[in-house]
Design a protein around this motif. Sequence first.
Motif, short mmCIF file in Angstrom:
data_model
loop_
_atom_site.label_atom_id
_atom_site.label_comp_id
_atom_site.label_asym_id
_atom_site.label_seq_id
_atom_site.Cartn_x
_atom_site.Cartn_y
_atom_site.Cartn_z
N LEU B 206 -25.81 -22.22 6.40
CA LEU B 206 -25.06 -22.18 7.65
C LEU B 206 -25.75 -21.36 8.74
CD1 LEU B 206 -21.38 -21.83 6.42
CD2 LEU B 206 -22.52 -23.84 7.34
N TRP B 215 -19.90 -28.97 13.72
CA TRP B 215 -20.16 -29.10 12.29
C TRP B 215 -19.34 -30.28 11.77
CZ3 TRP B 215 -19.54 -23.46 9.95
CH2 TRP B 215 -20.63 -22.67 10.38
N LEU B 217 -18.11 -31.86 8.22
CA LEU B 217 -18.07 -31.54 6.79
C LEU B 217 -17.82 -32.79 5.96
CD1 LEU B 217 -16.00 -28.21 6.63
CD2 LEU B 217 -18.42 -28.56 7.09
N LEU B 232 -14.46 -23.66 12.45
CA LEU B 232 -14.57 -23.94 11.02
C LEU B 232 -14.91 -22.70 10.21
CD1 LEU B 232 -16.22 -27.47 11.00
CD2 LEU B 232 -13.84 -26.86 10.74
N LEU B 239 -14.96 -24.33 3.52
CA LEU B 239 -16.42 -24.27 3.51
C LEU B 239 -16.93 -24.15 2.09
CD1 LEU B 239 -17.13 -21.92 6.57
CD2 LEU B 239 -17.47 -24.38 6.44
N CYS B 242 -16.93 -27.22 0.25
CA CYS B 242 -18.02 -28.09 0.69
C CYS B 242 -19.39 -27.51 0.30
CB CYS B 242 -17.95 -28.32 2.19
SG CYS B 242 -16.53 -29.31 2.67
N LEU B 244 -20.60 -24.50 0.78
CA LEU B 244 -21.23 -23.69 1.82
C LEU B 244 -20.78 -22.24 1.74
CD1 LEU B 244 -20.49 -26.30 4.53
CD2 LEU B 244 -22.79 -25.71 3.75
N LEU B 246 -20.77 -18.66 3.93
CA LEU B 246 -21.04 -18.03 5.22
C LEU B 246 -22.06 -16.92 5.03
CD1 LEU B 246 -17.50 -17.65 6.82
CD2 LEU B 246 -19.40 -18.99 7.72
#
Lengths: 292, 280
Positions: B206, B215, B217, B232, B239, B242, B244, B246
């Motif tokens: 990210l 973004w 997703l 998001l 996140l 998905c 991901l 941060l």
Amino acid sequence: MQIKLDRVSFTYGKRSRNKPPAGPYVLKQLDLTIESGEMLAIAGKSGSGKSTFLQLLKGFLAPSEGTVLLDGVNPHQARRPELFDKVGFIFQYPEHQLFSTTVFDDIAFGLQSAGLADEEKEARVRQAMAAVQLDYEAFKDCSPFELSGGEKRRVAIAGVVVLEPEVLILDEPTAGLDLQSRTALFDLLHAMNREQGITVMWVSHQLEEILEHATRLIALKEGTFLADGHPHSLLSDPVLLEAFGWEEPPALVVSRLLQELGMIETGGQKALAPGEASEAIIRLLNRQRITV
Amino acid sequence: MIDIRNTTFYYNASQDDEEDAGHKPALSHVSLNISPGEFVAFLGRNGSGKSSLSRLLNGIELPTEGTVSVEGHVTSDKAALPTVRRAVQIVFQNPENQQVGITVGEDIAFGLSNIGWPQRDIANRVAWAINLVGLDADEDRPVTNLSGGEKQKLALAAVLALAPRYLILDEATSMLDPVARRQFVATLHEVRKQYSFTLIYITHHLEEVTDADRWILFQSGRVVTSGTPADLMEDVRLLQDCGLELPYYQTLAGLLRESGIAVPAAINEHELRELLCKSS
């Protein structure tokens, strides 16, 4: 298995009889001992000699000068190349090398020359699949090409684990994997390391990953080891960070700040996860509020 | 504009029994618009459909159902394909897979002569592209002498030479070391200032796309949601689902905000130090 490098140098230049190798040297006078059961990360830019170094450990290449010793034996000199079989090597993007029509065949391929009976072969494949946490019945007849990226990579790793290595070398094993697959892969590597005492060595460009999973970091630059030690101390060393153009991982920066403020124990290097750091920060702010 | 309408896509759809066998589509019922000049990030787990969709955008693959059109040209229209392919270019993960020339110059010139770029102008165009990406190499340098980061810059130069209006980067930084990765991202932003194109950026990291406009997703072949990074970023759970994570400071800021501590969503070391030291 102990791996020892004794003044190892390497050049891709041709060696001619009676003359020293012409160079240029990709690796220069490396000394190193890796004991059984280490979790060791290797870092360095492209072109620093990482791949050459790893290939020496697997015996794909022989040193131009110096010796590589596996449990005290030099397999090249002793004419015992089979000793290198105890070193499992997993290339970058290993899933690109899958080729069989079923997961079972792909994993069992390396056993072909071992002359095992079918039952033994099956037992070994079952074991390897269990080690990489793939359900045997569910996956054995699947085509490896229908699996997800993370699953494919596990099949490729099982194909090496089935040979029962004592040392596992992985070249950027998490490149291109999502969060869940990265976590699962490291759970797996830690489990093999802990339960079977397998030495795990991997190349990584991700400092956070090194910080979280390695107990030792070797940093290669221009063919020499610029640093060798615990990731916590190396990755907060300004001289080393500068030499590699790295930024200090935030976990170390924040942990140091909290140490300075007396919110976590001093002494010993700490790398707090975001959750732990936020708790310490909240404690600090609450305490201040009370004293004010 | 790129217009994706109710698109479903199966690999090997030609085999009749695929659907009956419960074969999962790589994409199902995806609808999406991407505006000219936009910088969008396709995000999601391995196998969620990001790469499949990017392959549909330049007609490498064609939708099983629905349509994909690029500036009004539908990709399933054979006559329009050359236009679509020229407008939409892709840089993949491994630069070596898309390099054909022996030297830097040959490599860039290859694509140009393929699309019929005027012969007398090719040398100029090659020099322009090398300069654009800041590749520190003259055109006679052998491709094999380049570092990983330089190879990826070369791949970028070679596609930008073709004057695409849409550029897709499919995990183009995943094989680079952190320094080369930062340089590549910086180069890309520098290039966008001089030469404007729509950027579609696929990644698991990210921090490379915090300044994207949007973004998008993906989850199991569907678009779950799309929105600005700032919006998001608040939904850490989604996140994570998905695949991901941060960056550290954003995660920390999120946790602090949940506990009612007013900190900026993108707090940095300096601000954190001020917050803690000001009050103590």
